[in-house]
Scaffold this active site. Structure first.
Site, mmCIF file in Angstrom:
data_model
loop_
_atom_site.group_PDB
_atom_site.id
_atom_site.type_symbol
_atom_site.label_atom_id
_atom_site.label_comp_id
_atom_site.label_asym_id
_atom_site.label_seq_id
_atom_site.Cartn_x
_atom_site.Cartn_y
_atom_site.Cartn_z
ATOM 1 N N ALA A 1 -15.500 -69.440 -51.878
ATOM 2 C CA ALA A 1 -16.925 -68.754 -51.527
ATOM 3 C C ALA A 1 -16.644 -68.374 -49.913
ATOM 4 C CB ALA A 1 -17.836 -69.883 -51.603
ATOM 5 N N GLY B 1 -11.686 -76.288 -53.134
ATOM 6 C CA GLY B 1 -11.216 -75.129 -53.528
ATOM 7 C C GLY B 1 -12.618 -74.011 -53.680
ATOM 8 N N CYS B 2 -13.624 -74.542 -54.031
ATOM 9 C CA CYS B 2 -14.854 -73.694 -54.357
ATOM 10 C C CYS B 2 -15.196 -73.373 -52.812
ATOM 11 C CB CYS B 2 -16.037 -74.299 -54.884
ATOM 12 S SG CYS B 2 -15.591 -75.012 -56.739
ATOM 13 N N THR B 3 -15.323 -74.125 -51.986
ATOM 14 C CA THR B 3 -15.585 -73.648 -50.460
ATOM 15 C C THR B 3 -14.607 -72.783 -50.119
ATOM 16 O OG1 THR B 3 -16.529 -75.816 -50.006
ATOM 17 C CG2 THR B 3 -15.918 -74.460 -48.195
#
Length: 153
Positions: free
Chosen positions: A48, A43-45
């Protein structure tokens, strides 16, 4: 916890690339502070990389992007290098800024309760006033929401 119309909390944090990012240096320009749980997770990738891919659009709007996680700076540097992230990634290891924004919260996963970072974003105008808040934002929807709100600053 902050609300729309509040002054953004002051901060100074270590960032990838041997930098320090602070609110004093952001005066006079709008910025997005987005809190994410952990670098180099799915999710963070997604979040970003979407911000990276829309950096030109966000830059046209005059918006500086600052991603903040509890990860150490070294991990943020590897994350930025791996995905070509060309915006500021800062470490809030002690979650002091996250506490002020209300993003260090109690979570539950598979019956286990713990504290961690809530994926949330805050749009701050050039005067340092919070103009939009997205709590528990979905990574794939994040950039469209930010772009729309930033275009109204």
């Amino acid at each position: 916890m902050v609300a729309i119309g509040d002054s953004a909390p002051a901060f100074s944090l270590p960032a990838a690339g041997g930098q320090t990012i602070d609110s004093e240096g952001l005066k006079g320009q709008p910025y997005l502070v987005y809190f994410y749980p952990k670098a180099d997770t799915p999710g963070c990738t997604t979040q970003a990389c979407d911000l990276r891919d829309q950096k030109q659009t966000l830059g046209t709007l005059g918006l500086k992007v600052i991603g903040i996680s509890p990860d150490p700076v070294e991990k943020l540097e590897r994350f930025a290098k791996k995905y070509g992230l060309d915006f500021t990634l800062a470490s809030d290891a002690e979650h002091e800024l996250a506490d002020r924004y209300g993003t260090w919260v109690e979570k539950t996963n598979y019956g286990k309760t713990y504290f961690g970072m809530e994926r949330s974003s805050f749009l701050v105008d050039a005067d340092g006033v919070i103009r939009a808040i997205w709590r528990k934002v979905k990574p794939a929807e994040h950039v469209a929401l930010v772009t729309e709100a930033a275009s109204e600053l």
